[in-house]
Design a protein around this motif. Structure first.
Motif, mmCIF file in Angstrom:
data_model
loop_
_atom_site.group_PDB
_atom_site.id
_atom_site.type_symbol
_atom_site.label_atom_id
_atom_site.label_comp_id
_atom_site.label_asym_id
_atom_site.label_seq_id
_atom_site.Cartn_x
_atom_site.Cartn_y
_atom_site.Cartn_z
ATOM 1 N N ALA A 69 -6.071 10.222 -8.703
ATOM 2 C CA ALA A 69 -5.102 9.769 -7.710
ATOM 3 C C ALA A 69 -5.589 10.050 -6.290
ATOM 4 C CB ALA A 69 -3.751 10.446 -7.948
ATOM 5 N N ALA A 70 -6.251 11.199 -6.094
ATOM 6 C CA ALA A 70 -6.765 11.534 -4.766
ATOM 7 C C ALA A 70 -7.786 10.499 -4.308
ATOM 8 C CB ALA A 70 -7.388 12.932 -4.778
ATOM 9 N N GLU A 71 -8.672 10.104 -5.220
ATOM 10 C CA GLU A 71 -9.671 9.084 -4.866
ATOM 11 C C GLU A 71 -8.988 7.773 -4.481
ATOM 12 O OE1 GLU A 71 -12.251 8.713 -8.180
ATOM 13 O OE2 GLU A 71 -13.256 10.644 -7.875
ATOM 14 N N ALA A 93 -5.948 4.588 2.087
ATOM 15 C CA ALA A 93 -6.002 4.894 3.517
ATOM 16 C C ALA A 93 -7.136 4.142 4.193
ATOM 17 C CB ALA A 93 -6.171 6.400 3.720
ATOM 18 N N THR A 94 -8.274 4.037 3.510
ATOM 19 C CA THR A 94 -9.425 3.319 4.072
ATOM 20 C C THR A 94 -9.127 1.831 4.201
ATOM 21 O OG1 THR A 94 -10.923 4.947 3.082
ATOM 22 C CG2 THR A 94 -11.884 2.854 3.778
ATOM 23 N N ASP A 95 -8.512 1.258 3.172
ATOM 24 C CA ASP A 95 -8.140 -0.159 3.229
ATOM 25 C C ASP A 95 -7.146 -0.410 4.356
ATOM 26 O OD1 ASP A 95 -9.761 -0.686 1.081
ATOM 27 O OD2 ASP A 95 -8.144 -0.696 -0.404
ATOM 28 N N ASP A 96 -6.209 0.513 4.518
ATOM 29 C CA ASP A 96 -5.205 0.376 5.569
ATOM 30 C C ASP A 96 -5.865 0.419 6.944
ATOM 31 O OD1 ASP A 96 -2.392 0.059 6.081
ATOM 32 O OD2 ASP A 96 -2.400 2.074 6.911
ATOM 33 N N ARG A 99 0.840 -1.214 0.000
ATOM 34 C CA ARG A 99 0.000 0.000 0.000
ATOM 35 C C ARG A 99 0.867 1.253 0.000
ATOM 36 N NH1 ARG A 99 -3.632 -3.293 3.091
ATOM 37 N NH2 ARG A 99 -2.551 -2.807 5.039
ATOM 38 N N ARG A 100 1.958 1.217 0.742
ATOM 39 C CA ARG A 100 2.850 2.382 0.759
ATOM 40 C C ARG A 100 3.483 2.596 -0.619
ATOM 41 N NH1 ARG A 100 7.938 4.302 1.444
ATOM 42 N NH2 ARG A 100 8.092 6.154 2.795
ATOM 43 N N ALA A 101 3.912 1.516 -1.257
ATOM 44 C CA ALA A 101 4.513 1.632 -2.589
ATOM 45 C C ALA A 101 3.515 2.203 -3.590
ATOM 46 C CB ALA A 101 5.016 0.262 -3.048
ATOM 47 N N ARG A 102 2.243 1.788 -3.500
ATOM 48 C CA ARG A 102 1.210 2.320 -4.390
ATOM 49 C C ARG A 102 1.009 3.812 -4.154
ATOM 50 N NH1 ARG A 102 -3.822 -0.813 -2.972
ATOM 51 N NH2 ARG A 102 -4.807 0.771 -4.302
ATOM 52 N N ARG A 124 -11.866 7.563 13.182
ATOM 53 C CA ARG A 124 -10.553 8.043 13.603
ATOM 54 C C ARG A 124 -9.450 7.287 12.870
ATOM 55 N NH1 ARG A 124 -7.892 12.356 16.011
ATOM 56 N NH2 ARG A 124 -5.750 11.639 15.914
ATOM 57 N N SER A 125 -9.639 5.996 12.693
ATOM 58 C CA SER A 125 -8.617 5.184 12.041
ATOM 59 C C SER A 125 -8.409 5.604 10.591
ATOM 60 C CB SER A 125 -9.006 3.703 12.111
ATOM 61 O OG SER A 125 -7.991 2.881 11.598
ATOM 62 N N VAL A 126 -9.498 5.946 9.891
ATOM 63 C CA VAL A 126 -9.370 6.407 8.502
ATOM 64 C C VAL A 126 -8.628 7.741 8.463
ATOM 65 C CG1 VAL A 126 -10.650 7.239 6.493
ATOM 66 C CG2 VAL A 126 -11.370 5.141 7.653
ATOM 67 N N ARG A 127 -8.958 8.641 9.386
ATOM 68 C CA ARG A 127 -8.245 9.924 9.444
ATOM 69 C C ARG A 127 -6.760 9.704 9.685
ATOM 70 N NH1 ARG A 127 -11.120 14.478 13.039
ATOM 71 N NH2 ARG A 127 -9.111 15.411 12.547
ATOM 72 N N ASP A 128 -6.437 8.780 10.589
ATOM 73 C CA ASP A 128 -5.030 8.482 10.843
ATOM 74 C C ASP A 128 -4.379 7.872 9.601
ATOM 75 O OD1 ASP A 128 -5.276 9.412 13.409
ATOM 76 O OD2 ASP A 128 -5.451 7.444 14.351
ATOM 77 N N GLY A 129 -5.149 7.028 8.872
ATOM 78 C CA GLY A 129 -4.621 6.424 7.657
ATOM 79 C C GLY A 129 -4.316 7.460 6.596
ATOM 80 N N ILE A 130 -5.181 8.449 6.456
ATOM 81 C CA ILE A 130 -4.946 9.527 5.491
ATOM 82 C C ILE A 130 -3.712 10.328 5.888
ATOM 83 C CG2 ILE A 130 -5.878 11.714 4.623
ATOM 84 C CD1 ILE A 130 -8.645 10.316 4.695
ATOM 85 N N ASP A 131 -3.554 10.545 7.190
ATOM 86 C CA ASP A 131 -2.373 11.287 7.636
ATOM 87 C C ASP A 131 -1.100 10.485 7.366
ATOM 88 O OD1 ASP A 131 -1.644 13.831 9.029
ATOM 89 O OD2 ASP A 131 -0.611 12.438 10.367
ATOM 90 N N ARG A 132 -1.162 9.155 7.509
ATOM 91 C CA ARG A 132 0.006 8.329 7.175
ATOM 92 C C ARG A 132 0.347 8.463 5.696
ATOM 93 N NH1 ARG A 132 -2.336 4.726 10.876
ATOM 94 N NH2 ARG A 132 -3.448 3.614 9.245
ATOM 95 N N VAL A 133 -0.676 8.513 4.840
ATOM 96 C CA VAL A 133 -0.451 8.714 3.408
ATOM 97 C C VAL A 133 0.276 10.031 3.170
ATOM 98 C CG1 VAL A 133 -1.630 9.267 1.242
ATOM 99 C CG2 VAL A 133 -2.315 7.248 2.544
ATOM 100 N N LEU A 134 -0.164 11.083 3.848
ATOM 101 C CA LEU A 134 0.456 12.396 3.662
ATOM 102 C C LEU A 134 1.892 12.415 4.184
ATOM 103 C CD1 LEU A 134 -2.597 14.644 4.565
ATOM 104 C CD2 LEU A 134 -1.556 14.350 2.309
ATOM 105 N N VAL A 135 2.137 11.725 5.287
ATOM 106 C CA VAL A 135 3.510 11.638 5.803
ATOM 107 C C VAL A 135 4.414 10.914 4.806
ATOM 108 C CG1 VAL A 135 4.951 10.602 7.602
ATOM 109 C CG2 VAL A 135 2.860 11.816 8.235
#
Length: 386
Positions: free
Chosen positions: A232-234, A240-243, A212-215, A292-303
């Motif tokens: 790409a945003a979608e 992030a949701t899958d994660d 998922r990170r590589a994608r 909350r988990s999805v929000r955290d997942g999106i933040d991981r994507v941004l990081v």
């Protein structure tokens, strides 16, 4: 292996807490452990709790205490950890009430609040009253990214222990020693997690998380138009949701099974109407946690995207520093020649803005669309959304 062995690169903090635990006369009853995400705040808090609860015990007794703390079932340990956006005032009131009891089998009663920065000011004031006059054998241990995340009156009543950011080498060595990870994979996971210990362990042990990170990085590198940014945003939100689902699915299933067992319902059996309210409460709590988990997942994507554009800027500026994403250096070198350092630095600004927008409840897909359009250099930053 002791509880302290779960930590890496934090010897000064370990020494301070060990010295305090060894000297009851100098013991402080309210502590604050601060440090960046992944630095080991919670691990340090529970290592300290283990030492306090063990007291002078040795051998099998000490090991039994450590096992109870690890399982969070020690009778003199109370833990408040939340997957929601905020810690509720009722949760803190319950802890404050719990803190008034004398310890039952250990020298101390220890209360750990993870993510203490998620308390509102009103909730913090409830905790403040307990910190002002703690019972003689109660120890509070709060964890937060920074002391500035707590109200001044609480900061004035705690002793602060600050953690530093561990190095890639230190985190990799921890993964090798503690988890038996192969050295090359441990080093790569530590680097790509940017020394976040929990995320490094996940990347080292979960091939799906690595994929998922590589994608995520490939999607960002592939944006070359406004329409491409929208698509790409979608896909990034979907990643992030899958994660998030991968992190919570097993836990939610276990919670439901445990709840059914406690209600006396056989697996696959119908839930009596009188008991459905209990299950509904669990489902509502799981929904809040999922959000909350999805929000955290999106933040991981941004990081992860920040690490991508940071690497591009380093290559474009010829800085000669280590790359976070060394495993895709070839792709980064190609991309670095197709854009400028100015664009990469602007992309980093766009990511920081996207994080602020999402915190302000802008829909994540819209925030990511604007960020990717700006990062690709296809249009100016969409300031109208701020």
């Amino acid at each position: 292996m002791t509880a302290w062995d779960e930590l890496t690169g934090q010897q000064s903090a370990i020494d301070a807490l060990r010295e305090a635990a060894a000297d009851p006369e100098a013991m402080t009853h309210s502590w604050l452990i601060t440090g960046p995400p992944g630095s080991g705040r919670s691990n340090l808090a529970f290592a300290f709790a283990t030492t306090l609860l063990q007291g002078d015990s040795t051998g099998a007794d000490a090991e039994h205490t450590a096992a109870l703390v690890a399982a969070r079932t020690h009778p003199d340990l109370a833990v408040l950890a939340t997957d929601r956006v905020i810690i509720s005032i009722d949760e803190v009131r319950q802890l404050v009430s719990h803190s008034q009891y004398s310890p039952s089998i250990a020298p101390y009663r220890v209360i750990v609040i993870e993510d203490a920065d998620r308390m509102t000011e009103r909730t913090s004031n409830v905790l403040l009253k307990a910190l002002e006059e703690p019972p003689p054998r109660t120890v509070w241990v709060l964890c937060a990214p920074s002391a500035a995340d707590l109200i001044p009156t609480i900061r004035s009543r705690v002793r602060t222990v600050r953690l530093r950011v561990p190095s890639v080498t230190e985190v990799a060595e921890l993964l090798e020693r503690r988890d038996g990870i192969e050295p090359a994979l441990a080093e790569r996971a530590a680097r790509e997690a940017q020394t976040h210990i929990g995320m490094a362990l996940r990347l080292a042990t979960d091939a799906d998380a690595r994929e998922r990170r590589a994608r995520t990085l490939a999607l960002a590198l592939g944006v070359n138009s406004v329409s491409g940014a929208v698509l790409a945003a979608e896909q990034l939100v979907a990643i992030a949701t899958d994660d998030a689902k991968a992190l919570t699915a097993d836990r939610e299933e276990e919670e439901r099974a445990a709840a059914l067992r406690s209600l006396g319902v056989e697996p696959g059996g119908a839930v009596p109407a009188a008991l459905r309210a209990s299950l509904k409460a669990l489902e509502e709590d799981q929904k809040r946690r999922a959000t909350r988990s999805v929000r955290d997942g999106i933040d991981r994507v941004l990081v992860d995207l920040m690490s991508l554009y940071r690497d591009l800027a380093l290559l474009q500026l010829g800085a000669g520093l280590d790359l976070v994403n060394e495993s895709i250096r070839g792709d980064l070198e190609v991309a670095s020649r197709e854009s400028s350092a100015q664009q990469s630095l602007a992309a980093l600004d766009a990511i920081a803005l996207a994080r602020r927008r999402i915190e302000g409840n802008v829909p994540p897909t819209l925030a990511l669309e604007a960020m990717l359009i700006s990062a690709s250099g296809r249009a100016p930053t969409l300031g109208s959304m701020s």
